[in-house]
Design an enzyme around this catalytic site. Structure first.
Site, PDB file in Angstrom:
ATOM      1  CE  LYS A 135      -3.895  -2.430   2.257  1.00 13.53           C
ATOM      2  NZ  LYS A 135      -4.772  -2.391   3.483  1.00 13.53           N
ATOM      3  CE1 TYR A 155      -9.039  -3.448  -0.029  1.00 13.28           C
ATOM      4  CE2 TYR A 155      -8.379  -1.369  -0.955  1.00 13.28           C
ATOM      5  CZ  TYR A 155      -8.165  -2.531  -0.287  1.00 13.28           C
ATOM      6  OH  TYR A 155      -6.877  -2.874   0.385  1.00 13.28           O
ATOM      7  CG  PHE A 185     -13.345   1.030   6.791  1.00 12.06           C
ATOM      8  CD1 PHE A 185     -12.921   0.649   5.710  1.00 12.06           C
ATOM      9  CD2 PHE A 185     -14.088   0.282   7.921  1.00 12.06           C
ATOM     10  CE1 PHE A 185     -13.015  -0.771   5.320  1.00 12.06           C
ATOM     11  CE2 PHE A 185     -14.204  -1.137   7.336  1.00 12.06           C
ATOM     12  CZ  PHE A 185     -13.588  -1.518   6.237  1.00 12.06           C
ATOM     13  NE  ARG A 215      -6.302 -12.728   4.634  1.00 14.58           N
ATOM     14  CZ  ARG A 215      -7.219 -11.455   4.683  1.00 14.58           C
ATOM     15  NH1 ARG A 215      -6.925 -10.472   3.676  1.00 14.58           N
ATOM     16  NH2 ARG A 215      -7.812 -11.192   5.824  1.00 14.58           N
ATOM     17  CG  ASN A 273      -3.784  -2.654   6.875  1.00 14.89           C
ATOM     18  OD1 ASN A 273      -3.764  -2.079   5.756  1.00 14.89           O
ATOM     19  ND2 ASN A 273      -4.668  -3.471   7.105  1.00 14.89           N
ATOM     20  CG  HIS A 299      -4.921  -6.094  -0.760  1.00 14.36           C
ATOM     21  ND1 HIS A 299      -6.040  -6.590  -0.153  1.00 14.36           N
ATOM     22  CD2 HIS A 299      -4.868  -7.030  -1.704  1.00 14.36           C
ATOM     23  CE1 HIS A 299      -6.872  -7.056  -0.900  1.00 14.36           C
ATOM     24  NE2 HIS A 299      -5.984  -7.602  -1.816  1.00 14.36           N
ATOM     25  CD  GLU A 342      -8.212  -8.940  -4.600  1.00 15.96           C
ATOM     26  OE1 GLU A 342      -7.096  -9.281  -4.084  1.00 15.96           O
ATOM     27  OE2 GLU A 342      -9.352  -8.959  -3.499  1.00 15.96           O
TER      28      GLU A 342
HETATM   29  N1  UDP Z   1     -10.063  -0.911   7.155  1.00 19.29           N
HETATM   30  C1  UDP Z   1      -9.911   0.189   7.990  1.00 19.29           C
HETATM   31  N2  UDP Z   1     -10.589   0.105   8.875  1.00 19.29           N
HETATM   32  C2  UDP Z   1     -11.558  -0.909   9.242  1.00 19.29           C
HETATM   33  C3  UDP Z   1     -11.276  -2.301   8.561  1.00 19.29           C
HETATM   34  C4  UDP Z   1     -10.518  -2.312   7.521  1.00 19.29           C
HETATM   35  O1  UDP Z   1      -9.587   1.200   7.539  1.00 19.29           O
HETATM   36  O2  UDP Z   1     -12.165  -1.150  10.409  1.00 19.29           O
HETATM   37  C5  UDP Z   1      -8.965  -0.980   5.924  1.00 19.29           C
HETATM   38  C6  UDP Z   1      -7.527  -1.705   6.184  1.00 19.29           C
HETATM   39  O3  UDP Z   1      -6.798  -1.099   5.543  1.00 19.29           O
HETATM   40  C7  UDP Z   1      -7.911  -3.226   5.301  1.00 19.29           C
HETATM   41  C8  UDP Z   1      -9.120  -2.785   4.463  1.00 19.29           C
HETATM   42  O4  UDP Z   1      -9.744  -1.722   4.770  1.00 19.29           O
HETATM   43  O5  UDP Z   1      -6.614  -3.754   5.262  1.00 19.29           O
HETATM   44  C9  UDP Z   1      -9.659  -3.820   3.857  1.00 19.29           C
HETATM   45  O6  UDP Z   1     -10.504  -4.359   4.979  1.00 19.29           O
HETATM   46  P1  UDP Z   1     -10.600  -6.046   4.885  1.00 19.29           P
HETATM   47  O7  UDP Z   1     -11.500  -6.158   5.864  1.00 19.29           O
HETATM   48  O8  UDP Z   1     -10.514  -6.600   3.703  1.00 19.29           O
HETATM   49  O9  UDP Z   1      -9.128  -6.447   5.498  1.00 19.29           O
HETATM   50  P2  UDP Z   1      -7.886  -7.088   4.747  1.00 19.29           P
HETATM   51  O10 UDP Z   1      -8.419  -8.153   3.946  1.00 19.29           O
HETATM   52  O11 UDP Z   1      -6.943  -6.098   4.190  1.00 19.29           O
HETATM   53  O12 UDP Z   1      -7.154  -7.867   5.915  1.00 19.29           O
HETATM   54 MG    MG Z   2      -9.721  -7.941   2.309  1.00 15.80          MG
END
Ligand code: UDP
Ligand code: MG
Length: 159
Positions: free
Chosen positions: A19, A59, A67, A95, A122, A125, A136
């Site tokens: 990211k 997304y 968010f 993951r 974070n 991705h 994707e």
């Molecule tokens: N995110 C956020 N706040 C939240 C949950 C998610 O800003 O409460 C952001 C975070 O950057 C996350 C992304 O949205 O990586 C995508 O969310 P997802 O639930 O798909 O998590 P991931 O698959 O990235 O672990």
């Molecule tokens: Mg995700």
């Protein structure tokens, strides 16, 4: 022993994206190194500054989340490193390398556990299922990815 010209064995693929914060903070090499060391094979990589529309489609499943606007702003604030990694179980394994979504819950030793603090920053991705990974990969690499056989193949896999 596989040779460089042998047809590659078809294995699972995932989409991994460093990211904008990961790029800005100079963590590209660190993150790539963790995937390489595990034994996964890189099949595609590019530095891109995606449009808002492109990121919103990536997304799309999260578009109703509170968010979402902040996420899109963050994710389009600078270049990202888009990658495809290949290997048995690489979607779930990727993951595991990433750690939990919230860095406060990510185990030490994981990318997020070691390298970040805030869920909204974070650093990386990773696809969450084989089906979404393929979707994707098609979204980010419509031009296709590299097909190649790693010389390490027989040192990473028994068969
Ligand atoms: N995110 C956020 N706040 C939240 C949950 C998610 O800003 O409460 C952001 C975070 O950057 C996350 C992304 O949205 O990586 C995508 O969310 P997802 O639930 O798909 O998590 P991931 O698959 O990235 O672990
Ligand atoms: Mg995700």
């Amino acid at each position: 022993m596989a040779s460089a010209s042998a047809a590659p064995v078809a294995r699972e693929r995932t989409y991994i994206m460093i990211k904008p914060d990961g790029v800005q903070r100079g963590l590209v090499g660190e993150i790539i190194a963790r995937f390489e060391r595990k034994g996964y094979k890189m099949a595609a990589m590019k530095l891109v500054k995606p449009s808002t529309e492109h990121m919103e489609e990536h997304y799309a499943d999260l578009k109703d989340k509170k968010f979402f606007p902040g996420l899109i702003k963050y994710m389009t604030s600078g270049p990202v490193v888009a990658m495809v990694w290949v290997g048995d179980g690489v979607v779930a394994g990727g993951r595991v390398l990433l750690g939990a979504t919230k860095p406060s819950e990510s185990a030490p030793g994981t990318i997020r556990g070691d390298l970040c603090i805030d869920v909204g920053r974070n650093v990386c991705h990773g696809s969450d299922a084989v089906e979404s990974a393929e979707k994707e990969i098609a979204h980010w690499f419509p031009e296709g990815v590299a097909e190649w056989t790693s010389h390490s193949e027989s040192w990473v896999y028994e068969a």
